[in-house]
Design an enzyme around this catalytic site. Structure first.
Site, PDB file in Angstrom:
ATOM      1  N   ARG A   1       7.483   1.930   0.942  1.00 39.55           N
ATOM      2  CA  ARG A   1       7.028   2.101  -0.446  1.00 39.55           C
ATOM      3  C   ARG A   1       5.506   2.088  -0.418  1.00 39.55           C
ATOM      4  NH1 ARG A   1       5.632  -0.936  -4.820  1.00 39.55           N
ATOM      5  NH2 ARG A   1       6.418  -0.221  -6.820  1.00 39.55           N
TER       6      ARG A   1
ATOM      7  N   LYS B   1      -1.340  -4.487  -0.563  1.00 44.44           N
ATOM      8  CA  LYS B   1      -1.107  -5.826  -1.110  1.00 44.44           C
ATOM      9  C   LYS B   1      -2.175  -6.823  -0.675  1.00 44.44           C
ATOM     10  CE  LYS B   1       3.502  -5.379  -2.667  1.00 44.44           C
ATOM     11  NZ  LYS B   1       4.919  -5.413  -2.329  1.00 44.44           N
TER      12      LYS B   1
END
Ligand code: HH2
Length: 261
Positions: A237, A203
């Protein structure tokens, strides 16, 4: 939890899988590399992403969900739409990963009726605009209170408590500093008594720390994954299955050695 985005525009793997066979090959590869769950999505929720219709989203993911029954591991459907969740459960998905924590009024009923597990994630606003305001009076209280309330609502709707997972929503309407704060404060979320999932993989806050593009964020993502485990997360994840799995295996080996010494 391995990430498989069947979208043209996801920030890291968008447009990679041109057909069903390519997606299944990628999923098989993730299983070989140690995935315990595959999370498939048909809508990008990156900041600024365009909205797709539920029908279009379903068309992208359903053939994969159906074919992935043979993979031998649970399939999670990453969707905010009850319609997509319902059809995915019929096709074989056993987890609904809802980044909006059940904003679609029909979502809890669909999950309960389908007997699926449910991931509830914190996101303020919607993906298109969520990075426009990342200021909170008290980010950690807001996330913990919100997820606690959503979990209670899910339980009131008849979803079993032991089928609910909470996720602080790293990168969803938070500043880079806010994401660091969330990672450090995971124990406050763990205290609610549900398993915690963390999706920090590749991210942008990881990139902002050291100025790296998504493809260069693997080492940082693995570090964040191990740190999340240390702070109580139980599902990660991730995009980089093999590296994360090996790092996690070493981490657990060391932790078990530490607890015996
Ligand atoms: N992050 C993304 C999507 N779904 N679900 C959960 N539970 N937690 C997350 O942190 C999370 C999520 C965004 O990442 P990605 O799927 O890689 O990208 P995109 O939204 O662009 O498809």
């Amino acid at each position: 939890m391995g990430i498989l985005n069947l979208t043209p525009d996801s920030f890291s793997d968008g447009g990679r899988y041109q057909n069903l066979d390519a997606a299944l090959d990628a999923a098989r590869h993730m299983v070989e590399q140690g995935a315990d769950i595959i999370d498939v999505g048909g809508e990008s929720t990156r900041p600024g992403a365009a909205v797709v219709s539920p029908e279009q989203e379903a068309r992208r993911v359903l053939p994969f969900v159906f074919a992935a029954r043979d993979l031998g591991i649970p399939i999670s459907i990453d969707t905010r739409r009850a319609l997509v969740a319902e059809q995915a459960i019929e096709a074989g998905a056993v987890i609904v990963n809802d980044v909006s924590a059940g904003r679609d009024p029909a979502m809890f009923d669909v999950v309960r009726n389908g007997g699926a597990a449910l991931v509830l994630m914190h996101m303020r606003g919607v993906p298109k605009t969520m990075q426009g305001n990342t200021q909170y009076e008290d980010l950690i209280s807001e996330v913990v209170d919100h997820l606690g309330a959503r979990a209670e609502a899910a339980v009131s709707a008849g979803i079993r408590k032991d089928r609910i997972v909470l996720d602080p929503g790293v990168g969803f309407g938070k500043s880079a500093h806010g994401n660091l704060e969330l990672m450090c404060s995971l124990p406050s979320l763990v205290e609610l008594g549900y398993p915690v999932l963390v999706g920090a993989s590749r991210k942008s806050w990881l990139g902002k720390l050291f100025g790296q593009a998504p493809g260069q964020r693997m080492a940082g993502s693995v570090a964040a994954a191990l740190y999340a485990l240390r702070r109580g997360a139980r599902i990660l994840r991730v995009h980089d299955l093999g590296s994360t799995r090996r790092a996690v295996d070493v981490y657990w080996r060391l932790m078990s050695m530490e607890s015996k010494s």
